[in-house]
Design a protein around this motif. Sequence first.
Motif, PDB file in Angstrom:
ATOM      1  N   ALA A  47       0.656  -1.290   0.073  1.00 22.32           N
ATOM      2  CA  ALA A  47      -0.035   0.052   0.047  1.00 22.32           C
ATOM      3  C   ALA A  47       0.856   1.328  -0.158  1.00 22.32           C
ATOM      4  N   ARG A  48       2.053   1.149   0.828  1.00 24.42           N
ATOM      5  CA  ARG A  48       2.876   2.274   0.889  1.00 24.42           C
ATOM      6  C   ARG A  48       3.400   2.669  -0.661  1.00 24.42           C
ATOM      7  N   ALA A  49       3.837   1.499  -0.738  1.00 23.02           N
ATOM      8  CA  ALA A  49       4.707   1.491  -2.178  1.00 23.02           C
ATOM      9  C   ALA A  49       3.682   2.053  -3.315  1.00 23.02           C
ATOM     10  N   MET A  50       2.417   1.827  -3.355  1.00 19.80           N
ATOM     11  CA  MET A  50       1.422   2.264  -4.429  1.00 19.80           C
ATOM     12  C   MET A  50       1.216   3.778  -4.083  1.00 19.80           C
ATOM     13  N   THR A  51       1.002   4.213  -3.130  1.00 20.27           N
ATOM     14  CA  THR A  51       0.823   5.689  -2.966  1.00 20.27           C
ATOM     15  C   THR A  51       1.790   6.515  -3.263  1.00 20.27           C
ATOM     16  N   GLY A  52       3.226   5.935  -2.873  1.00 18.87           N
ATOM     17  CA  GLY A  52       4.541   6.712  -3.204  1.00 18.87           C
ATOM     18  C   GLY A  52       4.560   6.780  -4.789  1.00 18.87           C
ATOM     19  N   LEU A  53       4.276   5.838  -5.472  1.00 20.83           N
ATOM     20  CA  LEU A  53       4.308   5.583  -6.759  1.00 20.83           C
ATOM     21  C   LEU A  53       3.334   6.707  -7.594  1.00 20.83           C
ATOM     22  N   ALA A  54       2.226   6.488  -7.040  1.00 13.14           N
ATOM     23  CA  ALA A  54       1.034   7.340  -7.373  1.00 13.14           C
ATOM     24  C   ALA A  54       1.348   8.674  -7.592  1.00 13.14           C
ATOM     25  N   GLY A  58       2.006  11.991 -10.316  1.00 16.31           N
ATOM     26  CA  GLY A  58       1.206  13.019 -10.369  1.00 16.31           C
ATOM     27  C   GLY A  58      -0.535  12.750  -9.971  1.00 16.31           C
ATOM     28  N   TRP A  59      -0.696  11.630  -9.173  1.00 12.07           N
ATOM     29  CA  TRP A  59      -1.878  10.958  -8.635  1.00 12.07           C
ATOM     30  C   TRP A  59      -1.684  11.302  -6.970  1.00 12.07           C
ATOM     31  N   PRO A  60      -2.521  12.360  -6.510  1.00 12.19           N
ATOM     32  CA  PRO A  60      -2.240  12.426  -5.097  1.00 12.19           C
ATOM     33  C   PRO A  60      -2.948  11.037  -4.602  1.00 12.19           C
ATOM     34  N   ALA A  61      -2.321  10.574  -3.609  1.00 12.53           N
ATOM     35  CA  ALA A  61      -2.855   9.311  -2.891  1.00 12.53           C
ATOM     36  C   ALA A  61      -2.627   9.310  -1.238  1.00 12.53           C
ATOM     37  N   VAL A  62      -3.674   8.461  -0.734  1.00  9.36           N
ATOM     38  CA  VAL A  62      -3.637   8.361   0.688  1.00  9.36           C
ATOM     39  C   VAL A  62      -3.626   6.914   0.870  1.00  9.36           C
ATOM     40  N   THR A  63      -3.114   6.274   2.108  1.00 10.69           N
ATOM     41  CA  THR A  63      -2.951   5.094   2.425  1.00 10.69           C
ATOM     42  C   THR A  63      -3.829   4.938   3.953  1.00 10.69           C
ATOM     43  N   LEU A  64      -4.736   4.162   3.956  1.00 11.20           N
ATOM     44  CA  LEU A  64      -5.572   3.942   5.190  1.00 11.20           C
ATOM     45  C   LEU A  64      -5.588   2.565   5.501  1.00 11.20           C
ATOM     46  N   SER A  65      -5.452   2.212   6.933  1.00 12.85           N
ATOM     47  CA  SER A  65      -5.542   0.664   6.961  1.00 12.85           C
ATOM     48  C   SER A  65      -6.740   0.679   7.901  1.00 12.85           C
ATOM     49  N   ALA A 141      -8.692  16.446  -1.963  1.00  8.73           N
ATOM     50  CA  ALA A 141      -9.263  15.171  -2.282  1.00  8.73           C
ATOM     51  C   ALA A 141      -7.989  14.208  -3.133  1.00  8.73           C
ATOM     52  N   PRO A 142      -7.665  13.096  -2.600  1.00  6.32           N
ATOM     53  CA  PRO A 142      -6.844  12.243  -3.481  1.00  6.32           C
ATOM     54  C   PRO A 142      -7.195  11.738  -4.834  1.00  6.32           C
ATOM     55  N   ARG A 143      -6.479  11.226  -5.771  1.00  7.47           N
ATOM     56  CA  ARG A 143      -7.056  10.504  -6.874  1.00  7.47           C
ATOM     57  C   ARG A 143      -7.251   9.295  -6.499  1.00  7.47           C
ATOM     58  N   LEU A 144      -6.325   8.750  -5.493  1.00  8.29           N
ATOM     59  CA  LEU A 144      -6.528   7.438  -5.035  1.00  8.29           C
ATOM     60  C   LEU A 144      -6.324   7.062  -3.563  1.00  8.29           C
ATOM     61  N   ILE A 145      -7.087   5.936  -3.153  1.00  4.24           N
ATOM     62  CA  ILE A 145      -7.016   5.533  -1.685  1.00  4.24           C
ATOM     63  C   ILE A 145      -7.042   4.229  -1.537  1.00  4.24           C
ATOM     64  N   VAL A 146      -5.598   3.788  -0.792  1.00  4.62           N
ATOM     65  CA  VAL A 146      -5.593   2.679  -0.726  1.00  4.62           C
ATOM     66  C   VAL A 146      -5.765   2.139   0.645  1.00  4.62           C
ATOM     67  N   LEU A 147      -6.823   1.144   0.539  1.00  9.47           N
ATOM     68  CA  LEU A 147      -7.319   0.868   2.185  1.00  9.47           C
ATOM     69  C   LEU A 147      -6.895  -0.448   2.176  1.00  9.47           C
TER      70      LEU A 147
END
Length: 275
Positions: A47-54, A58-65, A141-147
Amino acid sequence: MTESTVTPADGLAERLLDRYASRIAVAPGPFLLGISGLQGSGKSTLARAMTGLAARRGWPAVTLSLDDVYLTHAGRQALARTVHPLLATRGVPGTHDVGLLRETLDGLGAAAPWRPALVPRFDKGLDDRMPRAKWPVIANAPRLIVLEGWCLGVPAEDEDALVRPLNALERNEDVDRRWRRWVNGQLAGYAPLWQRLDSLVALQAPDWQIVRRWRSEAERPLRASRAPQAMDAAALDRFLQHYERISRHALASLSSVADLCLMLDANRHVRFSAP
């Protein structure tokens, strides 16, 4: 990112972002991607790798567990007194603040500089939720949320499956099945949250014994450092028995529920994906 710093999680994150890129780009709000995996499967790292790469794309991203929305220590103690003593231990369905998770997802979708969203965080060392003053603030607002979460997307079991105890914890401390029936009912109540996911990726461990091994490996550094929360072998065995039932059910059911099931080997390498 240089070749020497690329990790297996980075490579998998890139493949997943490529897979979902077109959907992320046109989503009317944040694209909500769920990553489900049992303890030690690497879901938090992915999840952290995905939000960092996103973010680099150019896609703001947030990780939530799912762990971020555990009930407070006091809240779980109240459940232990009023419902069942086993609910003092965090982790199983019913020990999460589902309303807080729903509010957080809504807040992230509507986040703006004049209406920032707060992302809850939990301190496992203190076994309690962090003060709101320490929660990350998201101004747009992020483009991507990884839950990500250990039981994300897992359906409730049939009532008949709860009759036979799976381990000593269930046999000796849940004789009347009250705890496992309550937890299963709570898991059924999580279904509306699972329905909010735009896609669900499952990191599928080979079997329950491998999951036990992964969790034991994670405990070794804590024991070596004499951390207060470190568990010896007996304590860890009892701890894991809280999650065995739903974990085994996840191993049996997630491949038919997830949009993408990544089969892991004993070293957490992806063997193949389905479908």
